[in-house]
Design an enzyme around this catalytic site. Structure first.
Site, PDB file in Angstrom:
ATOM      1  N   LYS A  87     -18.977  71.342  -6.958  1.00 27.60           N
ATOM      2  CA  LYS A  87     -18.941  70.028  -7.146  1.00 27.60           C
ATOM      3  C   LYS A  87     -20.120  69.459  -6.056  1.00 27.60           C
ATOM      4  O   LYS A  87     -21.267  69.536  -6.312  1.00 27.60           O
ATOM      5  CB  LYS A  87     -17.799  69.452  -7.285  1.00 27.60           C
ATOM      6  CG  LYS A  87     -16.942  70.397  -7.668  1.00 27.60           C
ATOM      7  CD  LYS A  87     -15.633  69.470  -8.002  1.00 27.60           C
ATOM      8  CE  LYS A  87     -15.027  70.349  -9.823  1.00 27.60           C
ATOM      9  NZ  LYS A  87     -13.277  70.300  -9.682  1.00 27.60           N
ATOM     10  N   SER A 139      -8.232  65.219  -7.556  1.00 32.36           N
ATOM     11  CA  SER A 139      -9.035  65.459  -8.071  1.00 32.36           C
ATOM     12  C   SER A 139      -8.922  64.041  -9.368  1.00 32.36           C
ATOM     13  O   SER A 139      -9.969  63.765  -9.571  1.00 32.36           O
ATOM     14  CB  SER A 139      -9.412  66.416  -9.294  1.00 32.36           C
ATOM     15  OG  SER A 139      -8.101  67.084  -9.621  1.00 32.36           O
ATOM     16  N   HIS A 160     -12.569  68.674  -3.610  1.00 30.39           N
ATOM     17  CA  HIS A 160     -13.167  67.032  -4.384  1.00 30.39           C
ATOM     18  C   HIS A 160     -13.463  67.184  -2.606  1.00 30.39           C
ATOM     19  O   HIS A 160     -13.832  65.232  -2.401  1.00 30.39           O
ATOM     20  CB  HIS A 160     -12.827  66.776  -4.725  1.00 30.39           C
ATOM     21  CG  HIS A 160     -12.588  67.224  -6.493  1.00 30.39           C
ATOM     22  ND1 HIS A 160     -13.607  66.527  -7.245  1.00 30.39           N
ATOM     23  CD2 HIS A 160     -11.778  67.792  -6.907  1.00 30.39           C
ATOM     24  CE1 HIS A 160     -13.910  67.156  -8.647  1.00 30.39           C
ATOM     25  NE2 HIS A 160     -12.388  67.747  -7.925  1.00 30.39           N
ATOM     26  N   ASN A 177     -19.374  65.588 -10.659  1.00 33.88           N
ATOM     27  CA  ASN A 177     -19.117  65.713  -9.771  1.00 33.88           C
ATOM     28  C   ASN A 177     -19.849  66.150  -8.358  1.00 33.88           C
ATOM     29  O   ASN A 177     -19.346  67.326  -7.163  1.00 33.88           O
ATOM     30  CB  ASN A 177     -17.510  67.173  -9.422  1.00 33.88           C
ATOM     31  CG  ASN A 177     -16.489  66.526 -10.570  1.00 33.88           C
ATOM     32  OD1 ASN A 177     -16.041  65.463 -10.403  1.00 33.88           O
ATOM     33  ND2 ASN A 177     -16.286  67.742 -10.951  1.00 33.88           N
ATOM     34  N   GLU A 227      -3.690  69.182  -2.601  1.00 34.44           N
ATOM     35  CA  GLU A 227      -5.799  69.298  -2.066  1.00 34.44           C
ATOM     36  C   GLU A 227      -5.935  68.527  -1.011  1.00 34.44           C
ATOM     37  O   GLU A 227      -4.976  67.668  -1.312  1.00 34.44           O
ATOM     38  CB  GLU A 227      -5.326  68.215  -3.439  1.00 34.44           C
ATOM     39  CG  GLU A 227      -5.511  69.438  -4.486  1.00 34.44           C
ATOM     40  CD  GLU A 227      -5.747  69.589  -6.130  1.00 34.44           C
ATOM     41  OE1 GLU A 227      -6.338  67.742  -6.265  1.00 34.44           O
ATOM     42  OE2 GLU A 227      -5.281  69.636  -7.213  1.00 34.44           O
ATOM     43  N   ASP A 237      -6.374  73.597  -0.822  1.00 33.91           N
ATOM     44  CA  ASP A 237      -8.113  72.540  -2.010  1.00 33.91           C
ATOM     45  C   ASP A 237      -8.780  71.504  -2.043  1.00 33.91           C
ATOM     46  O   ASP A 237      -8.474  70.386  -1.486  1.00 33.91           O
ATOM     47  CB  ASP A 237      -7.386  72.792  -2.952  1.00 33.91           C
ATOM     48  CG  ASP A 237      -8.497  72.853  -4.461  1.00 33.91           C
ATOM     49  OD1 ASP A 237      -9.531  72.583  -3.775  1.00 33.91           O
ATOM     50  OD2 ASP A 237      -7.846  73.094  -5.307  1.00 33.91           O
ATOM     51  N   HIS A 267      -3.975  70.871  -9.617  1.00 33.52           N
ATOM     52  CA  HIS A 267      -5.218  71.183 -10.236  1.00 33.52           C
ATOM     53  C   HIS A 267      -4.914  72.494 -11.043  1.00 33.52           C
ATOM     54  O   HIS A 267      -3.964  73.269 -10.529  1.00 33.52           O
ATOM     55  CB  HIS A 267      -6.643  71.644  -9.722  1.00 33.52           C
ATOM     56  CG  HIS A 267      -7.784  71.283 -10.209  1.00 33.52           C
ATOM     57  ND1 HIS A 267      -8.153  72.793 -10.939  1.00 33.52           N
ATOM     58  CD2 HIS A 267      -8.474  70.822 -11.158  1.00 33.52           C
ATOM     59  CE1 HIS A 267      -8.659  72.723 -11.777  1.00 33.52           C
ATOM     60  NE2 HIS A 267      -8.991  72.001 -11.535  1.00 33.52           N
TER      61      HIS A 267
HETATM   62  C1  LIG Z   1     -12.958  71.556  -9.916  1.00 28.91           C
HETATM   63  C2  LIG Z   1     -11.910  72.354  -8.502  1.00 28.91           C
HETATM   64  C3  LIG Z   1     -10.884  73.794  -9.046  1.00 28.91           C
HETATM   65  C4  LIG Z   1     -12.076  74.556  -9.960  1.00 28.91           C
HETATM   66  O1  LIG Z   1     -13.425  74.414  -9.000  1.00 28.91           O
HETATM   67  P1  LIG Z   1     -14.306  75.355  -9.894  1.00 28.91           P
HETATM   68  O2  LIG Z   1     -15.778  75.638  -8.986  1.00 28.91           O
HETATM   69  O3  LIG Z   1     -14.913  74.063 -10.581  1.00 28.91           O
HETATM   70  O4  LIG Z   1     -14.056  76.271 -10.942  1.00 28.91           O
HETATM   71  C5  LIG Z   1      -9.838  73.404  -8.437  1.00 28.91           C
HETATM   72  N1  LIG Z   1      -9.178  73.077  -7.711  1.00 28.91           N
HETATM   73  C6  LIG Z   1      -9.658  71.656  -7.839  1.00 28.91           C
HETATM   74  C7  LIG Z   1      -8.859  70.874  -6.924  1.00 28.91           C
HETATM   75  C8  LIG Z   1     -10.526  71.260  -8.507  1.00 28.91           C
HETATM   76  O5  LIG Z   1     -11.060  70.018  -8.772  1.00 28.91           O
END
Ligand SMILES: *Cc1c(COP(=O)(O)O)cnc(C)c1O
Length: 384
Positions: free
Chosen positions: A233, A182, A210, A48, A178, A207, A134
């Site tokens: 990421k 993801s 990504h 990522n 989101e 969120d 997620h």
């Molecule tokens: C990876 C992810 C998270 C968590 O983030 P980290 O910093 O890896 O703990 C939260 N929301 C989504 C949509 C993700 O893909």
């Protein structure tokens, strides 16, 4: 007598039968998007680190300098002595990049979602989340004790109808989705979503874990909109964040349990995030390159395969739905033989019978390799 090891052994055996047993594999990330595993080097389409910043010399230098100067760990919670001044710099820069009044940095994105959801809603409140949200959104929602319902993926008419029907029975309402999904690589209609939330007096949490562009072309954040994201990421570092109004951030810092009851990030990690954020903004061509690779790949598959379900992907994440977990795993192993790492994503990460190959494109890839990968996939399916 219930024997723990016997019970766990049975559970593991069942997962193995269903091809959904997970095991950790030692992996080292090398230069130019490669990884090393079991003595082999593979070009990774499963990281990522979309902007190729984790190994950027300037980011590493910033982390090294902070570690040398301030030590390896932060020593305590942010609320005690773990709040290094670098945090203020990062939170100020991030808020500015996102067009928000303020931001709060958490230990990870997972902690950020758990912490913001539980701080904002509770018993007597309503959460409506996209069905493909997620796991940490689901965990945070369940932990909050609010009534938790999910709407069909990206179905804003359904969301509108659910709000129409249920909103009045609750005190506060939080809608969660989101900005880039993801596992599907698609996006919601943000403008419409915000309007629906406004109409029904609901707060919106998006969120951006990504999302590789929001920090470079952001519009000012609006009322009742809470932005969440991660440095783990696209930024190639570590740590999560929430951004929004000053009141939101002030409250999180005094009431968000996953920010309060955990140790502050190591100063080196915060310093790396400061540098990465600066570079991501200054070099927008990084995000553009990842997006262009994905577009090229989708076109190649669309034009050369009889059917290719890529889930409305329009971002740097491209899924290819296979269906059965065992077949997805088999194709992944086949690609590894040709030097490509493409993970098979299986339930429970994705719904049953939608096991898939998930390709994530990054600024570290070059076009010839993307072309080679597309041709391998096309050959695999056309020979079948
Ligand atoms: C990876 C992810 C998270 C968590 O983030 P980290 O910093 O890896 O703990 C939260 N929301 C989504 C949509 C993700 O893909």
């Amino acid at each position: 007598m219930t024997n723990l090891n016997e019970i766990l052994g049975q559970k593991i055996a069942r997962l193995r039968e269903e091809s959904t047993l997970r095991t950790l594999k030692d992996t080292e990330r090398l230069k130019k998007g490669h990884i090393a595993r079991a003595g082999e080097s593979l070009l990774s389409f499963s990281c990522n680190d979309y902007l190729d910043l984790a190994r950027d010399k300037r980011v590493i230098k910033a982390a090294n300098a902070a570690a040398t100067k301030y030590g390896a760990g932060s020593g305590a919670s942010r609320l005690i002595t773990g709040n290094h001044p670098l945090y203020t710099e990062l939170e100020t820069n991030l808020a500015r990049a996102l067009g928000a009044e303020a931001s709060a940095v958490y230990g990870s994105g997972y902690l950020a979602n758990i912490g913001v959801i539980t701080a904002l809603v509770g018993s007597g409140d309503l959460i409506l989340a996209d069905k493909l949200s997620h796991s940490c959104i689901i965990d945070g929602s369940q932990l909050s004790n609010a009534e938790f319902r999910r709407f069909e993926h990206n179905d804003l008419a359904k969301l509108d109808a659910m709000l129409e029907r249920h909103r009045r029975n609750y005190r506060n309402c939080l809608v969660i989705t989101e900005a880039v999904f993801s596992m599907d690589g698609d996006v919601p209609e943000m403008e419409k979503l915000y309007e629906i939330c406004r109409k029904h007096n609901a707060w919106l949490l998006t969120d951006h874990a990504h999302d590789i562009q929001h920090f470079s072309n952001s519009t000012p954040q609006r009322d009742n909109h809470i932005v969440m994201g991660t440095f783990s990421k696209a930024f190639g570092s570590y740590g999560g964040y929430v951004a929004g109004s000053q009141e939101l951030v002030d409250y999180l810092k005094t009431a968000s349990r996953s920010l309060m009851f955990t140790t502050g990030l190591p100063p080196a990690v915060v310093a790396a995030s400061i540098k990465s954020l600066e570079l991501a903004q200054a070099e927008p061509e990084r995000a553009q390159k990842a997006l262009t690779h994905a577009e090229f790949f989708r076109k190649a598959l669309k034009n050369n395969l009889k059917s290719a379900d890529m889930c409305n992907s329009s971002t740097q994440i491209v899924p290819l739905i296979i269906g059965r977990a065992a077949q997805a795993t088999e194709i992944s192993a086949h690609l590894a033989q040709d030097g490509f790492l493409v993970h098979a994503i299986r339930p429970p990460t994705v719904p049953a019978n939608t096991s898939r190959l998930r390709f994530s494109f990054s600024a570290a890839h070059d076009k010839t390799k993307v072309d080679e990968l597309a041709k391998l996939i096309i050959r695999y399916f056309n020979e079948d």
